[in-house]
Each structure stands twice: as C-alpha cells, then as structure tokens.
Design an enzyme around this catalytic site. Structure first.
Site, PDB file in Angstrom:
ATOM      1  N   ASP A  83     -11.374 -19.031 -18.487  1.00 29.59           N
ATOM      2  CA  ASP A  83     -10.243 -20.206 -18.420  1.00 29.59           C
ATOM      3  C   ASP A  83     -10.049 -20.592 -17.110  1.00 29.59           C
ATOM      4  OD1 ASP A  83      -8.080 -20.925 -20.766  1.00 29.59           O
ATOM      5  OD2 ASP A  83      -7.355 -21.385 -18.898  1.00 29.59           O
ATOM      6  N   ARG A 106       8.046 -28.919 -16.217  1.00 29.15           N
ATOM      7  CA  ARG A 106       7.304 -27.601 -16.173  1.00 29.15           C
ATOM      8  C   ARG A 106       7.124 -27.764 -14.395  1.00 29.15           C
ATOM      9  NH1 ARG A 106       2.177 -27.044 -20.210  1.00 29.15           N
ATOM     10  NH2 ARG A 106       3.575 -26.956 -22.138  1.00 29.15           N
TER      11      ARG A 106
HETATM   12  C1  LIG Z   1      -4.947 -24.179 -26.380  1.00 26.27           C
HETATM   13  S1  LIG Z   1      -5.955 -22.958 -25.535  1.00 26.27           S
HETATM   14  C2  LIG Z   1      -7.169 -22.618 -26.616  1.00 26.27           C
HETATM   15  C3  LIG Z   1      -7.362 -21.116 -26.452  1.00 26.27           C
HETATM   16  C4  LIG Z   1      -8.450 -20.526 -27.593  1.00 26.27           C
HETATM   17  N1  LIG Z   1      -9.670 -21.082 -27.310  1.00 26.27           N
HETATM   18  C5  LIG Z   1      -7.792 -20.725 -28.976  1.00 26.27           C
HETATM   19  O1  LIG Z   1      -8.558 -21.451 -29.623  1.00 26.27           O
HETATM   20  O2  LIG Z   1      -6.866 -20.087 -29.336  1.00 26.27           O
HETATM   21  C6  LIG Z   1      -6.635 -23.936 -24.464  1.00 26.27           C
HETATM   22  C7  LIG Z   1      -7.253 -23.482 -23.153  1.00 26.27           C
HETATM   23  O3  LIG Z   1      -8.074 -24.593 -22.300  1.00 26.27           O
HETATM   24  C8  LIG Z   1      -7.887 -24.129 -21.005  1.00 26.27           C
HETATM   25  N2  LIG Z   1      -8.573 -25.214 -20.367  1.00 26.27           N
HETATM   26  C9  LIG Z   1      -8.021 -26.470 -20.144  1.00 26.27           C
HETATM   27  N3  LIG Z   1      -8.873 -27.275 -19.455  1.00 26.27           N
HETATM   28  C10 LIG Z   1      -9.890 -26.413 -18.942  1.00 26.27           C
HETATM   29  C11 LIG Z   1     -11.004 -26.559 -18.053  1.00 26.27           C
HETATM   30  N4  LIG Z   1     -11.140 -27.677 -17.448  1.00 26.27           N
HETATM   31  N5  LIG Z   1     -11.550 -25.333 -17.853  1.00 26.27           N
HETATM   32  C12 LIG Z   1     -11.564 -24.208 -18.428  1.00 26.27           C
HETATM   33  N6  LIG Z   1     -10.453 -24.095 -19.379  1.00 26.27           N
HETATM   34  C13 LIG Z   1      -9.756 -25.128 -19.605  1.00 26.27           C
HETATM   35  C14 LIG Z   1      -6.546 -24.053 -20.796  1.00 26.27           C
HETATM   36  O4  LIG Z   1      -5.939 -23.328 -19.596  1.00 26.27           O
HETATM   37  C15 LIG Z   1      -6.040 -23.279 -22.079  1.00 26.27           C
HETATM   38  O5  LIG Z   1      -5.961 -21.765 -22.043  1.00 26.27           O
END
Ligand SMILES: C[S@@+](CC[C@H](N)C(=O)[O-])C[C@H]1O[C@@H](n2cnc3c(N)ncnc32)[C@H](O)[C@@H]1O
Length: 269
Positions: free
Chosen positions: A139, A37
């Site tokens: 996010d 990446r």
């Molecule tokens: C796998 S996705 C989950 C999306 C959705 N909640 C679902 O269950 O389908 C995880 C998300 O968490 C976000 N994320 C990771 N660390 C984070 C943080 N410290 N603060 C806010 N968002 C975060 C990532 O950018 C990503 O878009």
C-alpha cells in the site's frame, strides 16, 4: 479554536499534489473532507493557512510529513472477504485447476490494513493444505501497513469471515486483549507487507505472482492513471495469471494486455 479556512486556489494546490504523488483525483466535493483531515496537521505545526502547510510540504524539508498527508488523504475502507465471489473463484477456478506445483503466490496491491491479504491467506491455507504458498500485501499508506503487519483486529470486524476459518485461523484475545483477535502466526509467517506506490514501476524484490488483487483503488484514479498503474503491475503477473479488480471497476479501454474472463476477472495471455 478558530477554524482554518481553505480557498479554492489552496484546495487546487492539494488536488494537484495528491494527484502527482498518489494518482488520486480528489473531486471538488472532497474539500470539506480534506480540511477535516489536514487541519490537525496545520495545528501541530502552528500554521495558520493551508498555503503555509503546502509550502512546508513542497520545500521537501519534511518528507515524513508528506507521508502523513498521503496517509490522511487516502481512503482505506476494507473488510474481510469483501466481494466473497472472488475468493470462491480463487479456490474453484484458479487453485483447484492449477497444474504447477510451484509456490502459489498472490499479491494484494492496495491492501490497506490487511483484511484482504488475510482473507486470501485463509483461502489458500484451506485450499492448498500442505502445498507452499505466499501472500504479499502493499500500500502507499504506511499507517495502514503497520496495522496490516500486526494482524490484530477488533472482533467487530469478523463479519464475513466463515466460521470454520474463524476457529482455525483467528486467535481470540483474552484479558487486556478481550474484544480483539489476532491472525494465527502460521498464516502471518506466509504473508509480507511492502510500501509500494503503484504510480511507479515496481522495483521491490517481490517476485512474480499467479494472482494479483487490485481492488477498489482504481476508483480514485482517472483513465490515464489507471493505465499507468495497471502497466506498472502487469510485469509481475505470470503469463496465464489472473488480475482481479473491484466490482465497480473495469479495464475496458484501459489496457489490452489482459483478457476478460468474466466481469472483474482478467487473465494475462
Ligand atoms: C479502499 S482501499 C481498498 C483496500 C482493498 N483492496 C479492498 O478492496 O478492500 C484503497 C487503498 O489503496 C491505497 N492506494 C491509493 N493510492 C495508491 C497508490 N498510488 N499506490 C498504492 N496504494 C494506493 C490506499 O492507501 C488504500 O489503502
């Protein structure tokens, strides 16, 4: 093109950096993923080692590049009506049993590209009729947030959206937009998106919520970070409100400020 290799020490520098910024624990198995990446970023700046890229980030002179790195290292997989039983619970156990007539507010606290927000919005629009409601998404990744704001998706992503909701709330693209759909404006008007890093107490003026979805993000955190993140969120959950987490996550041993209603669903006393 010559491959740029990463040493174990360099990988550790990035593990510490993404942990410090986003709370994400990158296991050693993620080394190949990280190289895959980030290599294009090194090439973009004509850098020949991960140490030089790290130094560039750590210098603080390129804050936008730090955001790009976060965008690239987060896992944003999501889909409409993921874990559908949560949407049934929202309708039958929370909305249908609510006693207040105040605006019903839900926060999707790691919303990725918006599919979770719009799944909640469709559920609320259908269940609440003319009553007032709002959904906030947030996010850490700005890249996914811009997709979420657009509310424009490939038709290949409609699996999971009930047919009636598809007809009611999704506008099929024509001509140059064929193969895509747009979330209906009346739903988009009641949603908003914010750039919020859950590692810090929430200072944005997003108000308080009846329900917070915190799904499929804690899997990337160690126990200490999970506690911090949940405690950063909880002041925004109304007393009596629900916190919903992902199917492979638990708050057991993480916090006692919410009580378990059923697996993955908690209530703030
Ligand atoms: C796998 S996705 C989950 C999306 C959705 N909640 C679902 O269950 O389908 C995880 C998300 O968490 C976000 N994320 C990771 N660390 C984070 C943080 N410290 N603060 C806010 N968002 C975060 C990532 O950018 C990503 O878009």
């Amino acid at each position: 093109m010559i491959d740029i290799k990463i040493t174990d020490q360099e990988f550790q520098l990035f593990q510490r950096l993404i942990y410090k910024i986003a709370g994400i624990s990158l296991s050693d198995a993620k080394k190949v993923l990280l190289v895959g990446r980030l290599t294009k970023r090194l090439r973009q700046y004509e850098l020949t080692s991960f140490t030089s890229y790290y130094r560039m980030l750590a210098s603080g002179e390129h804050p936008e590049e730090m955001q790009t790195m976060v965008d690239l290292l987060t896992t944003n997989e999501t889909y409409f009506f993921r874990e559908p039983h949560h949407f049934d619970y929202l309708r039958r156990e929370i909305i249908e049993k609510r006693r207040s007539a105040a605006t019903f507010r839900v926060w999707s606290a790691a919303s990725s590209s918006g599919e979770e927000v719009y799944s909640i919005a469709m559920t609320l629009a259908d269940a609440l009729g003319d009553a007032s409601w709002e959904v906030v998404g947030s996010d850490i990744s700005t890249q996914v947030l811009s997709k979420a704001v657009a509310g424009h998706y490939s038709l290949a992503r409609t699996e999971g959206i009930p047919l009636g909701f598809m007809r009611e709330y999704c506008l099929k693209g024509v001509r140059s937009h064929a193969g895509t759909f747009l979330i209906a404006p009346e739903l988009r008007r009641k949603t908003s998106f914010h750039h919020i890093n859950l590692m810090h107490p929430v200072t944005d003026n997003i108000g308080e919520f009846e329900v917070i979805f915190l799904r499929n993000v804690m899997i990337y955190f160690d126990p200490e970070t999970k506690t911090k993140v949940v405690h950063n969120l909880l002041p925004r959950l109304k007393s009596g409100g629900h916190l919903i987490i992902g199917h492979s996550e638990t708050l057991n041993g993480i916090t006692d400020r919410v009580v378990l209603v059923k697996p993955t669903i908690y209530r703030k006393p």
